[in-house]
Each structure stands twice: as C-alpha cells, then as structure tokens.
Scaffold this active site. Structure first.
Site, mmCIF file in Angstrom:
data_model
loop_
_atom_site.group_PDB
_atom_site.id
_atom_site.type_symbol
_atom_site.label_atom_id
_atom_site.label_comp_id
_atom_site.label_asym_id
_atom_site.label_seq_id
_atom_site.Cartn_x
_atom_site.Cartn_y
_atom_site.Cartn_z
ATOM 1 N N ARG A 566 23.770 -42.294 -14.156
ATOM 2 C CA ARG A 566 24.742 -43.302 -14.570
ATOM 3 C C ARG A 566 24.036 -44.500 -15.186
ATOM 4 O O ARG A 566 22.959 -44.900 -14.746
ATOM 5 C CB ARG A 566 25.546 -43.784 -13.358
ATOM 6 C CG ARG A 566 26.282 -42.706 -12.599
ATOM 7 C CD ARG A 566 27.488 -42.157 -13.286
ATOM 8 N NE ARG A 566 28.401 -43.153 -13.755
ATOM 9 C CZ ARG A 566 29.644 -42.836 -14.180
ATOM 10 N NH1 ARG A 566 30.079 -41.576 -14.159
ATOM 11 N NH2 ARG A 566 30.432 -43.773 -14.619
ATOM 12 N N VAL A 567 24.675 -45.070 -16.184
ATOM 13 C CA VAL A 567 24.137 -46.295 -16.760
ATOM 14 C C VAL A 567 25.007 -47.491 -16.379
ATOM 15 O O VAL A 567 24.767 -48.603 -16.801
ATOM 16 C CB VAL A 567 24.031 -46.194 -18.299
ATOM 17 C CG1 VAL A 567 22.995 -45.156 -18.690
ATOM 18 C CG2 VAL A 567 25.382 -45.871 -18.921
ATOM 19 N N ASP A 568 26.051 -47.226 -15.577
ATOM 20 C CA ASP A 568 26.914 -48.330 -15.155
ATOM 21 C C ASP A 568 26.667 -48.643 -13.676
ATOM 22 O O ASP A 568 25.690 -48.188 -13.096
ATOM 23 C CB ASP A 568 28.393 -47.995 -15.413
ATOM 24 C CG ASP A 568 28.789 -46.670 -14.764
ATOM 25 O OD1 ASP A 568 27.986 -46.091 -14.009
ATOM 26 O OD2 ASP A 568 29.926 -46.222 -15.011
ATOM 27 N N ASP A 569 27.560 -49.378 -13.063
ATOM 28 C CA ASP A 569 27.344 -49.782 -11.671
ATOM 29 C C ASP A 569 27.893 -48.756 -10.694
ATOM 30 O O ASP A 569 28.582 -49.097 -9.738
ATOM 31 C CB ASP A 569 27.973 -51.154 -11.425
ATOM 32 C CG ASP A 569 27.243 -52.229 -12.197
ATOM 33 O OD1 ASP A 569 26.008 -52.107 -12.331
ATOM 34 O OD2 ASP A 569 27.900 -53.161 -12.681
ATOM 35 N N VAL A 570 27.621 -47.514 -10.976
ATOM 36 C CA VAL A 570 28.057 -46.447 -10.085
ATOM 37 C C VAL A 570 26.801 -45.779 -9.524
ATOM 38 O O VAL A 570 25.832 -45.565 -10.254
ATOM 39 C CB VAL A 570 28.932 -45.423 -10.846
ATOM 40 C CG1 VAL A 570 29.196 -44.191 -10.006
ATOM 41 C CG2 VAL A 570 30.250 -46.065 -11.273
#
Ligand code: PRX
Length: 698
Positions: A566-570
């Site tokens: 993941r590149v997001d806040d997950v």
C-alpha cells in the site's frame, strides 16, 4: 527477514539484450511473448509450467492467453457477453453490455454491466447446477475445528437449506433491497445465509466474526439491517468465543442510537456452547433451529436487475470510518465465476479449499460465489489452520483429496517456520494448483510453498485484487506461462493495469509507480454505500481517468507485475487490511491517551505489524499497565486482529511547524532504520526525534 518485502523486481540479467522487435500481435500489448520464449529455458528465476499441466489447462499457452486477452480489451462487450450467455438470465441485458465513466473531470463516476439483464446469482449457483444434473454433487464439505467433526451438503441439500432460510427471512419482513447483517464464523450456515439473502434480493453485509461489538455497531448504524444473523459461540483452536454476547452489546448500543433490529436469528452451535448457557432477549432473539426447518424447501427466486445490489462489505480506508463497498449482481457474478475458473484452472472433478473467512472479500468471491457458480466442490473449514498442530491443513487436504488450495502468505510463512515435517508427513498428492492472496508473497515463502507443499509440481496463482475489485485483477493462469516467484504476473482478461508516476503519467516498459486501472471490468464495485462522493474522491480523483488501487507496483522488462504494498495509510497485517486512522482513533478513545500515530512495520510472519506511538495525557506516567490497557482499547474498538504489536511511548511526536505528523520519520524509527531519518530540520521541535530514539526499547 531480509526478503519479506521484495520491493523491487528480481531482474533477470540477459533480458534486455534480445528480442526487441515484437510480433504484430504483441505490439499492442506490454507483454512480450518472444522474450518469454527465449527465457523459458534460460533463467532459474523462472519456474516453468510442467508440460502435462499446460496441455490440460483451460489456457494452455501464452499465445492462447494473448489471443483471449487481446479480444477482451478490444471488444469487452463481445468478450464478456459471450461468457455471460453461459449463465441463466430471465431476461437478457439491454443494447449496451456496459457503460462507464471513470473520468471525474467528465462527470459522475459510473460503472454498469449487463444493465437491464434480469437474473439471480443464487439461482445460478444452485438451481442451474442442479438443473444440469449435478444435484447430487457435493457442494460443501464442512470440516469442524475438532478433527473428526465434519459434514457435507450436496447441491440439492444446499438449495433446500437456502430456500428454508430465504422463506424465513421473507416471513420476517425482509424484502428486496433490505439489508441483513451476518455475523457468523465458518459454519455452513454462513454461505447458506449469504445465498438466502441473494435468493430474495436482500443485500447481505457479512461482518467478520473477529470484529468487536463497536465495529458491529458502526456497520449496523450504517446499513440499518432488518435482521442480524449470528450464532451463540464458536470454537477456534482451543478458545471458545462467545459471539452472542458481542452481538447483544452491539444491538443494545445501536438501539440506544436509534437503530433497533427486530430479530436476531441465532444458530445454536452447541459444540461450542449449550443453548441454556446463552444469554437471551425474549421477543428479539430466535433460535435458527427452532424456526428455519419449519419452512418449505421451495422458495421462488426474486429476479433482480444486473445492477441491483448484491452485498455490502465494509473495508478500511485512510480515515476512521469504514467504507461500505457495494457490489451489484450481474457483473460480479460473471467476473467471479470466470476468474475462478481460469486462475485455478478449475475442472468439475476438482476439490477446492480456500482458507479465507467469508467475513472478507476472499470468502465472498472465492469460498462462496465464484466456486459455486462453477458447480465446484468447496471445503469450508471452521477452525484455526494450526490446530491441533501445524499439520492440520495437510490433514484436511488428504482427507478431502483437495486439488486446489488457496491461502495467504502469512499462513505459508507461519507454517514454514513450524518445519517441513508437519507437511511431509502427509501425502498431498491430490494437489494440482496452489493460490496466494492478501499481500505480496516473498520469494522464499513462494519457493517453500512451491517446493515443499506442492512438491515442485503445482503452479502457484498469486492473485492480486481487492475488496473493491470483486475478483482477481492480476494473476497467473496456471500452465499458461513461466512464473517468477513473488510476481502476480499478468492481468486477467479485460483488465488494463497501468503504472503511473505521481503526476498521473503512464509509465512504459520497466517501471515503478502507482497501480491504476484503465477502463472498467464487470466485477468492479459501483459505489461506497451512501457516499458516492467519497467513492469518487478516494478512488478516482488522484489520477483522473483511472481507478487508483492504493498499491505500489513495478513492472519488469518482461511485463511481469510486482506488487509492492500500500502507498496510502493502510496497513496489511496477515492479509487483513487495517487503516492507521482507525487504530489511532481507537487509541485516543483511551482516557489517558492524548495523541497517537500508527505506522506499519515489517513482520516476519504477519507481513506487516502495527506499531503505535502514543503520547499519554499531561501528568500520566507511561507504564506496563497503561500499555496493556491501550492494546485492550484497540481490541474493543476494532477487534483482536488489529491489536498493536508495539506501543512506543512518545512524550512528543515529530510534527511540522504546521502541525502535520511526519510519518516518514516515525516509520524509520519504528523499523530502527535510524541512519535513514532524512531531513529533520523542518520539524517544529527536532528534539522529539532524539527523545523517541532514546525510548525505543523502553
Ligand atoms: O495491498 C494489496 C493487498 O491487499 C489489498 C486489498 O486488501 P483487501 O481489500 O482486504 O482484499 C484482500 C483480498 C483480495 C491490496 O490493495 N493484496 C491483495 N492480494 C495481493 C496483495 N498484495 C500483493 N499481492 C497480492 N496477491
């Protein structure tokens, strides 16, 4: 743990030099047949399919794949409607097979497949298979937590059970479009409940039975179910989990908040807890066994439009509130059926086992719908994969002669650590295809899975996809091309993955960036329940014109895809998707917590684990008791699977002068990459970094 995160492609040395000129067919595609051929004998990072496997496979060669893939991209309407015609439609879809707008700059995001077509997915899973002579075939083999406890249902029996429950739901006022929450462990009643809802056009929302009461409340408040279906308790390994207590707490809180659920249909799972020991609310709670078997085993199908909703499944995003991913009927049906058939090379004689729980998308698409649409025999396992010992999976494989085995890298890594003896004491000779899902599989786990579990005989389908995509997006087709350990390889039919840079520019050739999808596919989710705007901003705004997956990806010179996480806040913990913001909200609900920041850190078995920096309130001393109660706070607000592995006492957090927490720095501290902290001079107070480092192992 060096290669847990294989974050860049394994490059094969001599690839780039030859075969620059591709044949005509390939020139429209990023995948290079001629190179594959040249490679097939050369490199030991390629694992070649056995010839006898390829010969019998649905897609026996890369040429055949390219031919089908090309057609699916050039003529999606023709490609998918041909497949859809193999299913039962009460009425065929309209003129347009699909319509879409994925470009936010051109208006509302909209995806529709087979609109106007009238069908029912339960009918296609059950009645259709029965009508074609497979009524006496086993649909579900159920294996209980305790070895020796088992059961099965044929397609005929499954239909009877589904119809009885469907009639019961109808009798209790559930109508087309109403939602029903299902909070059940892996009993046969779980797929039965899903299919019963589908049969009458009700929208099921399965909540994984590891979620806490509060998470259940959130979901009840959001989708306002007519009925909640649960059971009193379940055994998992040696533990007994009292699910009814959790549901009771959730229903009490929901009704205080104005949402009363009139009926809690409770299956008595007496192997875990006696009926008499179960807390009961008269008037609201009803035992499944007392009522359901009274109903007729015939239940007419509610015919629905292809675009009528089938289910809601909540998943984590980068803000605190879970997102209700909505899937509709027709496209999802065709897509899960087709991906299942090809990615596992499913044949009527196969016995298929997916270790996922129906509480996640994998269980929806590849325990229930995809396999049953193919008339498959499915193993459903109630218990823990290492109970009573780490050989249990292979015991089950031998017992049912499982041919297709689908699991998550975290389980592979954990069994790998337990030693080969637990595997090799079982025959496993029935196995033909292995599958992996949920997170990137590191090459060493891949090789162990391949060599030890599969005796170097079974291709591995490393399937990349998401709750949102409904089904496989990038996946090997076993037998069709050489595999590279750790790569999900190539796109499924109809899927056009693109890798873009931060400006949204499509990258060509060997590249690394953000994974997006150009143009829709039948299994795509259509909206976030009650919040189409969030759907548009989360998935379609970052890179206009594309669906943005939230994952990073590289493509190597041969066109193989390598997912990098993941590149997001997950955070992806054991294949479970957890939002950092959700964990942070749970922590700050603790009365002594002033502030929290959560990051993911590499973990040898779980892939990633949850690492929380916590600032206690002014005057509160950090202690072991406080640490424990912070963890409890996360367990009660979300569920045990989201419990942080590490709480790092943080008198202060690194923030920019505008107050933004610099997670980049926290990630480096959490993974002890202290020489890679980078520039800390822009921090409001650079001293907090030294303070955090000093407290790292306190
Ligand atoms: O990061 C990717 C990872 O799991 C995420 C989707 O999580 P969820 O919606 O819970 O669905 C899990 C089951 C499909 C993705 O964004 N992921 C899933 N499969 C893979 C993967 N990462 C790498 N390789 C995979 N095969």
């Amino acid at each position: 743990s060096g290669d847990i995160f294989r974050s860049r492609p394994v490059m094969v040395n001599d690839l780039t030099t030859t075969h620059h000129h591709l044949c005509h067919l390939e020139s429209t595609l990023p995948y290079k047949l001629s190179k594959l051929k040249a490679l097939a004998t050369a490199d030991d990072d390629l694992v070649l399919p056995a010839q006898d496997f390829s010969q019998q496979a649905h897609v026996p060669s890369f040429e055949k794949y390219l031919e089908m893939y090309k057609r699916s991209i050039e003529d999606p309407a023709g490609f998918w409607s041909e497949i859809a015609s193999e299913f039962y439609w009460k009425k065929k879809w309209g003129q347009e097979v699909y319509s879409e707008n994925l470009d936010i700059t051109k208006g509302k995001i909209n995806i529709e497949w087979f609109k106007g077509g009238i069908t029912n997915i339960c009918y296609n899973c059950l009645d259709k298979n029965i009508n074609s002579g497979n009524g006496e075939k086993i649909a579900i083999h159920w294996e209980g937590n305790e070895p020796g406890v088992d059961g099965f249902l044929t397609y005929n029996q499954l239909l009877d059970r589904v119809c009885q429950l469907a009639n019961c739901l109808k009798d209790n006022g559930v109508k087309k479009g109403d939602s029903v929450i299902i909070y059940l462990p892996m009993l046969m009643e779980l797929p039965i409940a899903m299919l019963a809802c589908a049969r009458i056009g009700a929208v099921h929302s399965v909540v994984f039975a590891g979620f806490s009461a509060e998470s259940l409340v959130q979901r009840i408040m959001d989708c306002k179910p007519k009925i909640v279906i649960t059971c009193n308790a379940v055994r998992r390994g040696k533990k007994v989990i009292n699910l009814k207590d959790i549901v009771d707490a959730a229903l009490a809180e929901s009704s205080q908040n104005g949402i009363s659920v009139g009926l809690c249909l409770t299956y008595a799972n007496e192997s875990a807890m006696k009926k008499e020991a179960t807390k009961w609310q008269k008037g609201r709670d009803v035992w499944w066994q007392d009522v359901v078997s009274e109903y007729s085993t015939k239940c007419d199908v509610e015919w629905v439009d292809a675009e009528d909703p089938l289910f809601l499944l909540y998943t984590s995003g980068s803000t605190g509130k879970p997102k209700g991913v909505l899937h509709t009927t027709g496209g999802y049906m065709i897509y899960t059926a087709t991906t299942f058939k090809y990615a596992f090379d499913h044949k009527p004689s196969d016995i298929y086992w997916c270790t996922a729980d129906c509480g996640w998308i994998t269980g929806h698409s590849y325990v229930a719908y995809g396999p049953l649409l193919n008339g498959a025999t499915v193993v459903v396992y109630e218990g823990a994969p290492n109970y009573p010992d780490p050989g249990r999976c292979w015991d089950i494989v031998d017992k049912y002669k499982v041919t297709l085995f689908y699991t998550a890298p975290t389980l592979v890594r954990s069994l790998m650590r337990d030693g080969n003896e637990y595997v090799t004491r079982y025959s496993r000779k029935s196995l033909r295809v292995l599958g992996s899902v949920g997170e990137p599989i590191n090459p060493s786990a891949w090789r162990w899975f391949f060599n030890v579990v599969g005796d170097s005989r079974c291709p591995i389908s490393d399937t990349w996809w998401q709750t949102e995509t409904g089904g496989f997006m990038i996946t090997p087709l076993p037998g069709a091309w050489p595999q590279k350990p750790g790569s999900a390889t190539f796109p499924f039919f109809g899927v056009q993955p693109v890798i873009v840079d931060e400006k949204g520019k499509e990258l060509e050739g060997e590249c690394s960036g953000y994974l997006c999808i150009k143009s829709s596919w039948p299994g795509a989710f259509r909206t976030l329940y009650g919040d189409h705007e969030r759907y548009e901003t989360t998935y379609f705004s970052a890179f206009p014109g594309y669906y943005f997956s939230g994952d990073g990806c590289s493509r190597d010179n041969d066109g193989y895809h390598w997912l990098t996480g993941r590149v997001d806040d997950v955070i992806n913990v054991s294949g479970h998707r957890i939002g950092t913001a959700e964990v942070e909200s749970a922590l700050v609900l603790h009365p002594q917590c002033a502030e929290a920041a959560v990051v993911g850190v590499e973990h040898e078995v779980k892939g990633q684990c949850i690492y929380a920096f916590v600032t206690p309130n002014e005057g509160v001393a950090y202690s072991e008791d406080l640490r424990k109660s912070l963890v409890v706070s996360v367990r009660t607000h979300i569920g045990a699977f989201a419990a942080p592995d590490k709480i790092h006492w943080a008198p202060g957090l690194p923030k920019t002068r505008s107050g933004k927490i610099m997670r980049r720095i926290l990630r480096k501290i959490a993974s002890r990459q202290l020489d890679e902290l980078g520039d800390t001079s822009t921090l409001a107070d650079p001293n907090v970094v030294d303070q955090l480092i000093a407290l790292a192992d306190k």
